[in-house]
Structure formats: structure tokens, C-alpha cells
Design a protein around this motif. Structure first.
Motif, PDB file in Angstrom:
ATOM      1  N   LEU A 145       0.830  -1.207   0.000  1.00 36.12           N
ATOM      2  CA  LEU A 145       0.000   0.000   0.000  1.00 36.12           C
ATOM      3  C   LEU A 145       0.864   1.256   0.000  1.00 36.12           C
ATOM      4  O   LEU A 145       0.596   2.221  -0.746  1.00 36.12           O
ATOM      5  N   PHE A 146       1.918   1.260   0.809  1.00 36.79           N
ATOM      6  CA  PHE A 146       2.864   2.379   0.795  1.00 36.79           C
ATOM      7  C   PHE A 146       3.521   2.515  -0.578  1.00 36.79           C
ATOM      8  O   PHE A 146       3.692   3.638  -1.089  1.00 36.79           O
ATOM      9  N   ALA A 147       3.896   1.371  -1.174  1.00 39.42           N
ATOM     10  CA  ALA A 147       4.565   1.403  -2.478  1.00 39.42           C
ATOM     11  C   ALA A 147       3.650   1.974  -3.555  1.00 39.42           C
ATOM     12  O   ALA A 147       4.070   2.820  -4.359  1.00 39.42           O
ATOM     13  N   TYR A 201     -10.848   0.335   6.460  1.00 35.65           N
ATOM     14  CA  TYR A 201     -10.241   0.759   7.721  1.00 35.65           C
ATOM     15  C   TYR A 201      -8.727   0.550   7.658  1.00 35.65           C
ATOM     16  O   TYR A 201      -7.948   1.326   8.232  1.00 35.65           O
ATOM     17  N   PHE A 202      -8.305  -0.515   6.947  1.00 31.70           N
ATOM     18  CA  PHE A 202      -6.885  -0.854   6.897  1.00 31.70           C
ATOM     19  C   PHE A 202      -6.076   0.241   6.206  1.00 31.70           C
ATOM     20  O   PHE A 202      -5.029   0.672   6.705  1.00 31.70           O
ATOM     21  N   GLY A 203      -6.559   0.699   5.054  1.00 31.67           N
ATOM     22  CA  GLY A 203      -5.879   1.785   4.362  1.00 31.67           C
ATOM     23  C   GLY A 203      -5.854   3.059   5.185  1.00 31.67           C
ATOM     24  O   GLY A 203      -4.871   3.817   5.162  1.00 31.67           O
ATOM     25  N   SER A 204      -6.928   3.304   5.937  1.00 33.74           N
ATOM     26  CA  SER A 204      -6.987   4.490   6.795  1.00 33.74           C
ATOM     27  C   SER A 204      -5.943   4.428   7.895  1.00 33.74           C
ATOM     28  O   SER A 204      -5.322   5.438   8.236  1.00 33.74           O
ATOM     29  N   ILE A 205      -5.734   3.233   8.438  1.00 34.65           N
ATOM     30  CA  ILE A 205      -4.722   3.062   9.478  1.00 34.65           C
ATOM     31  C   ILE A 205      -3.320   3.271   8.907  1.00 34.65           C
ATOM     32  O   ILE A 205      -2.485   3.963   9.491  1.00 34.65           O
ATOM     33  N   VAL A 206      -3.069   2.679   7.742  1.00 38.35           N
ATOM     34  CA  VAL A 206      -1.715   2.685   7.168  1.00 38.35           C
ATOM     35  C   VAL A 206      -1.334   4.056   6.627  1.00 38.35           C
ATOM     36  O   VAL A 206      -0.281   4.606   6.992  1.00 38.35           O
ATOM     37  N   PRO A 237      -9.153   3.137  14.951  1.00 39.64           N
ATOM     38  CA  PRO A 237      -9.123   1.927  14.118  1.00 39.64           C
ATOM     39  C   PRO A 237      -9.590   2.132  12.684  1.00 39.64           C
ATOM     40  O   PRO A 237      -9.548   1.202  11.884  1.00 39.64           O
ATOM     41  N   GLY A 238     -10.059   3.306  12.312  1.00 30.39           N
ATOM     42  CA  GLY A 238     -10.370   3.599  10.925  1.00 30.39           C
ATOM     43  C   GLY A 238     -11.725   3.118  10.436  1.00 30.39           C
ATOM     44  O   GLY A 238     -12.026   3.246   9.243  1.00 30.39           O
ATOM     45  N   LEU A 251      -7.120   4.335  -2.740  1.00 29.31           N
ATOM     46  CA  LEU A 251      -6.642   5.636  -3.210  1.00 29.31           C
ATOM     47  C   LEU A 251      -7.679   6.315  -4.095  1.00 29.31           C
ATOM     48  O   LEU A 251      -7.784   7.553  -4.104  1.00 29.31           O
ATOM     49  N   ASP A 252      -8.444   5.525  -4.833  1.00 27.41           N
ATOM     50  CA  ASP A 252      -9.530   6.094  -5.633  1.00 27.41           C
ATOM     51  C   ASP A 252     -10.603   6.697  -4.728  1.00 27.41           C
ATOM     52  O   ASP A 252     -11.128   7.784  -5.003  1.00 27.41           O
ATOM     53  N   LEU A 253     -10.924   5.999  -3.631  1.00 29.50           N
ATOM     54  CA  LEU A 253     -11.902   6.529  -2.671  1.00 29.50           C
ATOM     55  C   LEU A 253     -11.408   7.836  -2.057  1.00 29.50           C
ATOM     56  O   LEU A 253     -12.192   8.772  -1.855  1.00 29.50           O
ATOM     57  N   LYS A 254     -10.117   7.900  -1.753  1.00 31.51           N
ATOM     58  CA  LYS A 254      -9.562   9.136  -1.198  1.00 31.51           C
ATOM     59  C   LYS A 254      -9.659  10.278  -2.206  1.00 31.51           C
ATOM     60  O   LYS A 254      -9.978  11.414  -1.843  1.00 31.51           O
ATOM     61  N   THR A 255      -9.371   9.981  -3.470  1.00 30.58           N
ATOM     62  CA  THR A 255      -9.464  11.007  -4.510  1.00 30.58           C
ATOM     63  C   THR A 255     -10.888  11.531  -4.622  1.00 30.58           C
ATOM     64  O   THR A 255     -11.116  12.741  -4.699  1.00 30.58           O
TER      65      THR A 255
END
Length: 318
Positions: free
Chosen positions: A122-124, A212-217, A223-224, A295-299
Motif C-alpha cells: 500500500l505504501f509502495a 479501515y486498513f488503508g486508513s490506518i496505514v 481503528p479507521g 486511493l480512488d476513494l480518497k481522490t
């Protein structure tokens, strides 16, 4: 990294896709592009973190008496021997307590390391979105920096899901009991119908909460769960459809590998190793897909926030 340097056009296309809300097909296309072009980097992450676990697991099975190349069971014909190799578990049953504890311990460690590998991917992918270069070791370090937050978030998510599952089970059980034994046929039909409805709703709910996992990372929100609910608003059905496609692919690859190699090797250590590598590959693809979806959801969410801010500004200046 080299794959992206080979084609500036491909890099530009991916940047454009990352920086705008993506359609269903575009998410799939970008997922497979990244999985192909960054295959070596992504697989390195999984192999560095989980490869040693698989090696130790293979050693434990070898010490338990399982053959490396080909395991067969009792029988008079080849096919019967192969089938019985999956039924017969005598080598493991007679293994020492230490071997059993070793398998359990390795399983627990892998449960802890899989999320770290997924966080590193996810970071990559986030670095790729920003047009930044990255090293495999660096994204693994970034992932470990979120270890305790990820562990806590996973525990919270587990209990939330467990609580959600408990509600329909209690409801269906209460309804069936109230119907009495004389309505057994109606009770069975009702269990099937309600079970299907609750299962379908449960999967949609998991889809809404799974980010939630992407939100945490990436967002460092633990807990996201609430963050995931907000991000996935109005996108439940496309996300659910994407999950179905990814897991159909996983199922197809897993079935093909286990069936084809299983018929040749039986329940051997080599088959276990091949299955583990196939699992890493499918997990890698799904993790890349999850990263693109998140990342699409964040956009989309950031675009919605900007639109609301502009609407508020225009309203206040009328």
C-alpha cells in the motif's frame, strides 16, 4: 522501477488514472498494469516477510515424515494413492509435540506478517501515485512503523464483524424457536431465505468497513472504521463488484494450481511450497487492487470535500 522508466507514456497514463476518480474498468486495468510492471518489487515484499516462514514450514513437514517431491497414500492404482495422500495424515499425527507447536507458531507469525506485507504494498502504490521512487526495504520499514496500529485495528475490526454476525444468528435462532417443532419445513425455508439475506447484507457491510486498513496505514487513523464508512459512501456496489472479481480470480488460480500439481505431486512438501507461492501471488494482486480502490476513494472524497467548500464559499458570498 525499471519498467516505469522504459515508458514515460505509461507512467503519465498511470498518473492521470491515479489523480482522477476511476471507473470500474479503469480500477481493474490499473491494478493489472501495476501488478505486471512492478511484479518484482511487490513479490519481493511478500517473499522477504513470508518466505522464511514458508521455508521453516517446509522443514517442519519434512521432519514430520512428509516426502518432498511426491507423497502417496495406500492404494493399488496411481489415482487412488494420490487421493489417499490427502487423507492419510499419519506422519503428522506421529510427529513430536514440538513439530505441532512449530506449525502453530509459524501460523501465528504469518498472521502478523501478512498485514505488514500488505501495508508495505500500500505504501509502495502510494509512492507510485505521487510519482516517487521507492525501495523495497524502505516501504517495509514504513509498514513496520504502523505495526501496533495495524494490530489494534485488526482486533477491533474482528470484534465489530463478530458482533455484526452475532445479531442475525440470534435473530434467526429466536424466530425458528418461536415457530416450534411442528413447523420444521417452514423453519428450514425461513432459515435459508433469512440466511441468504443476512449473508448478502453482511458482505455489503464488510465492503463498507474494509477500508479501515488503508486508513490506518496511510491516514494514520486508528481503528479507521468510521473513516472507511465515510470513504465508501455511494460506492458500495462498485466496490463489492470489484471484490467479487478479485476473489473469483483468486479462486480460479488456486483451484487450477492445487488440482494440476496435486494430481502430480500428492500431498507433498513441494505441493505445499507451490501452493504458498500461488497464495503470495494472488494476495499480491488483491492487495494492489485494494490499494488502487482505497486511493480512488480518497481522490473522490477529497474532490467531494473541495466541492462542498466551494459551495459553502459561494453561498456565503451571495
Amino acid at each position: 522501477m525499471e519498467c516505469f522508466r522504459k515508458s514515460g507514456r505509461l507512467e503519465e497514463v498511470n498518473k492521470q488514472l491515479f489523480n482522477k476518480p476511476k471507473a470500474f474498468g479503469e480500477i481493474l486495468d490499473l491494478t493489472f498494469q501495476l501488478s505486471k510492471n512492478r511484479f518484482v518489487d511487490f513479490m519481493k515484499i511478500f517473499l522477504i516477510l513470508l518466505g522464511p516462514i514458508f521455508v521453516l514450514e517446509a522443514i517442519v513437514y519434512l521432519m514430520s515424515g512428509v516426502n518432498f517431491f511426491r507423497e502417496t497414500g495406500p492404494g493399488t492404482v496411481w489415482f487412488e494413492q494420490i487421493i489417499n495422500s490427502f487423507v492419510e495424515t499419519e506422519p503428522l499425527e506421529t510427529a513430536s509435540l514440538g513439530a505441532d507447536l512449530g506449525i502453530i507458531g509459524l501460523g501465528l507469525v504469518s498472521i502478523l506478517l501478512y498485514p505488514i506485507a500488505q501495508a508495505a504494498v500500500l505504501f509502495a502504490v502510494n509512492h507510485i501515485r505521487k510519482g516517487e521512487e521507492f525501495k523495497v526495504g524502505d516501504v517495509i520499514k514504513q509498514a513496520f512503523s504502523r505495526f501496533w496500529a495495524i494490530l489494534w485495528g485488526n482486533i477491533v475490526f474482528f470484534f465489530v464483524i463478530f458482533g455484526i454476525m452475532l445479531i442475525p444468528i440470534i435473530a434467526i435462532t429466536s424466530i425458528v424457536i418461536s415457530m416450534g417443532p411442528e413447523n420444521i419445513i417452514g423453519a428450514v425455508i425461513l432459515i435459508i431465505l433469512l440466511g441468504f439475506i443476512f449473508f448478502f447484507g453482511f458482505m455489503l457491510l464488510i465492503t463498507r468497513l474494509s477500508f479501515y486498513f488503508g486508513s490506518i496505514v496511510l491516514d494514520k487513523i486508528t481503528p479507521g472504521i468510521i473513516r472507511s464508512w465515510k470513504l465508501s459512501r455511494k460506492r458500495t456496489w462498485p466496490l463489492f463488484g470489484l471484490y467479487i472479481i478479485f476473489y473469483v480470480i483468486i479462486g480460479a488460480i488456486t483451484f487450477a494450481v492445487e488440482t494440476s500439481f496435486g494430481l502430480l505431486l500428492g500431498n507433498s512438501v513441494l505441493l505445499l511450497t507451490i501452493n504458498n507461492l500461488a497464495l503470495l501471488f494472488t494476495t499480491m494482486v488483491v492487495t494492489v487492487g485494494y490499494s488502487v480502490m482505497f486511493l480512488d476513494l480518497k481522490t473522490r472524497h477529497n474532490a467531494d470535500d473541495l466541492k462542498e467548500m466551494l459551495d459553502d464559499y459561494q453561498e456565503n458570498n451571495k
